[in-house]
Structure formats: C-alpha cells, structure tokens
Design a protein around this motif. Structure first.
Motif: not given
Length: 296
Positions: A10-14, A233-235, A240-243, A253-261
């Motif tokens: 994981t890397a920040s863009m800032t 989605h949690f899994a 994703v974080f582990a890759q 995209f996963l945040m959108q899916e979580l919000n929908r559920e």
C-alpha cells in the motif's frame, strides 16, 4: 507491477521529496510533489540547459509510480568558481557601442554607457563551456535519489492509511457479527408483529394463501444475503491489502459495494437494532472511502 517500484502493498499518493547534488558545473536541486489523481499525471519544469532530459525524467518517474499528480522542478545554480575567466563577445560589444554612439549623435544629453552596463547586456559575455551530457547524467542520478525518497514517504504514509482502514474493517466485522446474532430474533419478532396485525383478517382470508404471503414478505425483509456479501467484501479488502502493487482503484470499487450493501441492509431492516448496525457500517465505510482516495 513496474520495475523499480517498492514491494510495499500500500502506498499513498501524497508526498514531497527534495534532493540536492553538487557537480563541477554547479548545484542541482530536485523538488518532487505528488498528490491524489486518478491516473499518473507528470508535470516537469527543467532549466533551459537540461530541457532535453524531460523524456528520460518521465521514464524514471513512470517506472516508480503508478498514480498521482506529480510536479517535478529541477533547479541549476552554476558554479561561478568553476566557470573560468570571463570572455567578452567582441562583436556583440562593438555593435552595442556603435548603437550607443548613434543614439548620442541624435540625443547628446544621453549618458555614456558604463562598462558594467555593457557587460550586463545579453550576449556581451560568452557563456562558459558546459558539459551538458555529464551534467544531465548527474541530474538523472539526483532524480533517482529524489524518487527513492518520495516513494519511501508514500510507502510510510500508505502503511499508516492501511493500518487506519484495517482498524475500521475490524469494527465493521464486529458490527456484522452483531447483526448475525440479532437476525434470528429480529426475524421472529417481525413475524409475530405481522401475525398480530393480520389476526383480524385471518378468518376472512385463506390461511394457506396468507401463510404464503407472509413467507414472501419475510423473504423480502431477510438481510442474510447482504450480511454474507459484506463479509465477502471484507475478505476481499484484506486480500487486496496483502497483494503488492497499486490498490486504490480496487479499494474504491469495494467501498462502493460496501455502501450498497449497507444501504440495502438499512432499507430492509425490520428491527431498530439492525438499523443501528447499518448506520454504524455506513459511518465506517465513509471514513474508509475518504482515505481510499489517497491510496495509489
């Protein structure tokens, strides 16, 4: 994953980085700034002597970074001590003096040129020979060092963001666990309330048809699938974080899916306790979504 990138998942863009390098011809200073952006957008400002380096500079940055708006500025301060003796451009000086004499012939009151005025005139002093190739190599080496600092900063900030998001994910796990425990009782209470409301109608309607309608309505109010999808989605977020490599777009995209559920869970809920779980989930999702915007 591009060659040269950090293996950090994981890397920040800032981030910001600055690197200075001394050369026989003068001092080189790189400043790099990166902020959020949907793609990799590179803007470079180079001194005139090194403008031809821009394609190679872009290649170096592109090999290290995947996303973000990157502003890079290279400054070159010539080393006066290494410039050698001052050599005058005789032809340019003669033209300047001739023009000054012609001006005074028309306007006698004009002051005569001073020597310093002549030397300051563009082109009056011959530029010292500059080894552009060697200076360019030094500038690219300095850029590599600045990029190493920039990516290290982005990775440190990315690790902090990942820690923040995983903590929120743990809280969401706990909320979903609450929902699983509440679901059987919530379903039973919903059915009892529904039966009580329809008690007066039971004698007027076909019992079998009434039971069928109650089952269908209960199925529409069942949130088991939403809870299962949230867990899935949690899994996926943890995976994703582990890759290695950029994760921001997938996480967005996963945040959108979580919000929908979470929204569906809230709209289908028949129990205030489940509604409270859905509200808490949406708060946590929004906190994560804001941070995802910073992730490469």
């Amino acid at each position: 994953m591009k060659a040269g990138k950090s293996p950090s998942p994981t890397a920040s863009m800032t981030a910001f980085a600055r690197h200075e390098a001394g050369t026989p011809w003068g001092a080189l200073t790189w400043e790099l700034r990166s902020v959020n952006h949907r793609y990799l957008d590179i803007a470079l400002r180079l001194p005139e002597e090194l403008r031809s380096l821009e394609p190679r500079c872009r290649e170096l940055i592109n090999a290290r970074l995947a996303r973000g708006k990157v502003d890079g500025t290279l400054r070159f301060q010539p080393n006066e001590a290494a410039a050698g003796p001052i050599e005058m451009n005789a032809d340019q000086v003669q033209r300047l003096l001739a023009a000054a004499d012609q001006l005074r012939s028309h306007t006698p009151d004009v002051a005569a040129l001073r020597a310093i005025d002549v030397l300051r005139w563009p082109g009056a002093i011959k530029a010292a020979a500059l080894d552009v190739e060697s200076l360019g190599a030094a500038a690219l080496e300095s850029l590599s060092a600045a990029l190493a600092e920039l990516t290290a900063t982005r990775n440190r900030e990315g690790a902090r963001l990942q820690e923040f998001m995983l903590a929120r994910l743990q809280s969401m796990d706990e909320e979903v666990a609450k929902a699983r425990v509440l679901l059987p009782e919530a379903t039973r209470l919903f059915r009892e309330r529904l039966e009580a409301r329809l008690k007066d109608l039971m004698q007027q309607l076909d019992p079998a048809r009434l039971e069928q309608e109650m089952v269908l309505f209960a199925q529409k109010a069942d949130v088991t699938e939403e809870i299962d999808r949230l867990t899935a989605h949690f899994a996926e977020i943890r995976r994703v974080f582990a890759q290695p490599g950029p994760a921001g777009r997938r996480l967005d995209f996963l945040m959108q899916e979580l919000n929908r559920e979470a929204n569906t869970l809230s709209s289908k809920s028949t129990d205030t306790r489940l509604t409270n779980v859905a509200v808490e989930l949406k708060v946590l999702i929004e906190q994560m979504r804001e941070q995802v915007q910073n992730i490469e």
